[in-house]
Design a protein around this motif. Structure first.
Motif, PDB file in Angstrom:
ATOM      1  N   ILE A 172     -68.982 -84.346 -44.662  1.00  0.00           N
ATOM      2  CA  ILE A 172     -70.472 -84.383 -44.804  1.00  0.00           C
ATOM      3  C   ILE A 172     -71.020 -83.685 -44.080  1.00  0.00           C
ATOM      4  CG2 ILE A 172     -72.130 -85.887 -44.010  1.00  0.00           C
ATOM      5  CD1 ILE A 172     -70.442 -87.924 -43.078  1.00  0.00           C
ATOM      6  N   LEU A 173     -70.938 -82.263 -43.854  1.00  0.00           N
ATOM      7  CA  LEU A 173     -71.939 -81.403 -43.016  1.00  0.00           C
ATOM      8  C   LEU A 173     -71.562 -80.539 -45.255  1.00  0.00           C
ATOM      9  CD1 LEU A 173     -72.356 -80.048 -39.724  1.00  0.00           C
ATOM     10  CD2 LEU A 173     -73.950 -80.966 -41.286  1.00  0.00           C
ATOM     11  N   MET A 174     -70.057 -80.184 -45.586  1.00  0.00           N
ATOM     12  CA  MET A 174     -69.980 -79.938 -46.547  1.00  0.00           C
ATOM     13  C   MET A 174     -70.628 -80.085 -47.751  1.00  0.00           C
ATOM     14  SD  MET A 174     -67.968 -76.824 -45.522  1.00  0.00           S
ATOM     15  CE  MET A 174     -67.543 -76.252 -46.979  1.00  0.00           C
ATOM     16  N   ILE A 214     -65.834 -75.475 -54.552  1.00  0.00           N
ATOM     17  CA  ILE A 214     -65.697 -74.510 -53.526  1.00  0.00           C
ATOM     18  C   ILE A 214     -66.103 -75.134 -52.596  1.00  0.00           C
ATOM     19  CG2 ILE A 214     -67.250 -72.708 -52.283  1.00  0.00           C
ATOM     20  CD1 ILE A 214     -67.659 -71.545 -55.184  1.00  0.00           C
ATOM     21  N   ALA A 215     -66.423 -76.102 -52.146  1.00  0.00           N
ATOM     22  CA  ALA A 215     -67.007 -77.175 -51.085  1.00  0.00           C
ATOM     23  C   ALA A 215     -65.815 -78.122 -50.218  1.00  0.00           C
ATOM     24  CB  ALA A 215     -67.778 -78.189 -50.818  1.00  0.00           C
ATOM     25  N   GLY A 216     -64.844 -78.623 -51.533  1.00  0.00           N
ATOM     26  CA  GLY A 216     -63.538 -79.729 -50.833  1.00  0.00           C
ATOM     27  C   GLY A 216     -63.099 -77.759 -51.455  1.00  0.00           C
ATOM     28  N   LEU A 217     -62.190 -76.938 -51.706  1.00  0.00           N
ATOM     29  CA  LEU A 217     -61.722 -75.927 -50.696  1.00  0.00           C
ATOM     30  C   LEU A 217     -61.770 -75.081 -49.551  1.00  0.00           C
ATOM     31  CD1 LEU A 217     -60.868 -73.764 -54.850  1.00  0.00           C
ATOM     32  CD2 LEU A 217     -59.232 -75.243 -53.561  1.00  0.00           C
ATOM     33  N   ILE A 218     -63.304 -75.073 -49.049  1.00  0.00           N
ATOM     34  CA  ILE A 218     -63.008 -74.313 -48.048  1.00  0.00           C
ATOM     35  C   ILE A 218     -62.877 -75.975 -46.897  1.00  0.00           C
ATOM     36  CG2 ILE A 218     -64.752 -74.581 -46.239  1.00  0.00           C
ATOM     37  CD1 ILE A 218     -66.263 -73.113 -48.388  1.00  0.00           C
ATOM     38  N   SER A 219     -63.319 -77.189 -47.679  1.00  0.00           N
ATOM     39  CA  SER A 219     -62.901 -78.370 -46.492  1.00  0.00           C
ATOM     40  C   SER A 219     -61.321 -78.577 -46.306  1.00  0.00           C
ATOM     41  CB  SER A 219     -63.473 -79.616 -46.837  1.00  0.00           C
ATOM     42  OG  SER A 219     -64.865 -79.050 -47.028  1.00  0.00           O
ATOM     43  N   ILE A 238     -59.677 -72.842 -41.823  1.00  0.00           N
ATOM     44  CA  ILE A 238     -61.122 -73.424 -42.255  1.00  0.00           C
ATOM     45  C   ILE A 238     -61.576 -75.401 -42.579  1.00  0.00           C
ATOM     46  CG2 ILE A 238     -62.718 -71.307 -41.801  1.00  0.00           C
ATOM     47  CD1 ILE A 238     -62.980 -71.820 -44.734  1.00  0.00           C
ATOM     48  N   ASP A 239     -60.651 -75.432 -42.609  1.00  0.00           N
ATOM     49  CA  ASP A 239     -60.056 -77.028 -43.337  1.00  0.00           C
ATOM     50  C   ASP A 239     -60.878 -77.730 -42.004  1.00  0.00           C
ATOM     51  OD1 ASP A 239     -57.394 -78.278 -42.425  1.00  0.00           O
ATOM     52  OD2 ASP A 239     -57.676 -76.475 -41.489  1.00  0.00           O
ATOM     53  N   ALA A 240     -61.532 -79.293 -42.329  1.00  0.00           N
ATOM     54  CA  ALA A 240     -62.007 -79.837 -41.255  1.00  0.00           C
ATOM     55  C   ALA A 240     -60.827 -80.310 -40.629  1.00  0.00           C
ATOM     56  CB  ALA A 240     -62.115 -81.255 -42.555  1.00  0.00           C
ATOM     57  N   LEU A 241     -60.019 -80.623 -40.595  1.00  0.00           N
ATOM     58  CA  LEU A 241     -58.489 -81.412 -39.628  1.00  0.00           C
ATOM     59  C   LEU A 241     -58.568 -80.587 -38.605  1.00  0.00           C
ATOM     60  CD1 LEU A 241     -57.647 -83.563 -39.197  1.00  0.00           C
ATOM     61  CD2 LEU A 241     -55.678 -82.601 -39.815  1.00  0.00           C
TER      62      LEU A 241
END
Length: 167
Positions: free
Chosen positions: A110-112, A140-145, A150-153
């Protein structure tokens, strides 16, 4: 060969979807303003609603991009400003929730999404209705996540593990 929007879709967007989104935007902004000192920041009850609002708003903005009537022009001017307003307050609320219970993968995403939407909204406002940056920022936000470490999990698991170890 140019492709023209069917009249049905044109009328659906102009006279049904844009007014419904305008009413929803008004309701959300009024709710935030009324509850600014109250439950809005302590109980994160609108997180899912605001996320779907932003996603549907961007999709409607993309669909309305080629429409040149008064309703669509008004929507293209007002919606990005309202979206930035709503998302900034949502991100503040999410940050406060993170301080209380820590980072979860849902809040990270959600923050991304919020950061990407604010960047895209500011770009859209200052570049006079250019939607080119929206897909780039989303990718870019999806790739970072999705990219370790640095992924969400990974971020959420490590942060929650650290909180448990501190307790």
């Amino acid at each position: 060969q140019s492709v023209h929007m069917p009249k049905f879709l044109h009328h659906l967007i102009s006279y049904i979807l844009i007014p419904v989104m305008a009413i929803l935007t008004g309701i959300i902004v009024v709710y935030i303003l009324i509850n600014l000192r109250g439950k809005f920041f302590t109980e994160n009850i609108l997180e899912g609603l605001l996320l779907s609002y932003a996603i549907n708003g961007w999709i409607l903005l993309i669909l309305a991009d080629s429409i040149e009537n008064k309703m669509a022009l008004w929507f293209k001017k007002i919606f990005p400003i309202a979206l930035i307003f709503v998302l900034i307050f949502q991100m503040i609320s999410t940050f406060l929730q993170i301080r209380e219970v820590g980072v979860t993968h849902g809040r990270y995403i959600i923050l991304m999404f919020g950061v990407g939407s604010v960047i895209s909204g500011v770009w859209y406002i200052f570049k006079k209705n250019h939607l080119q940056l929206l897909p780039i920022v989303a990718i870019i936000a999806g790739l970072i996540s999705l990219t370790p470490p640095i992924d969400a999990l990974t971020i959420s698991v490590n942060q929650q593990r650290g909180r448990i170890n501190d307790v």
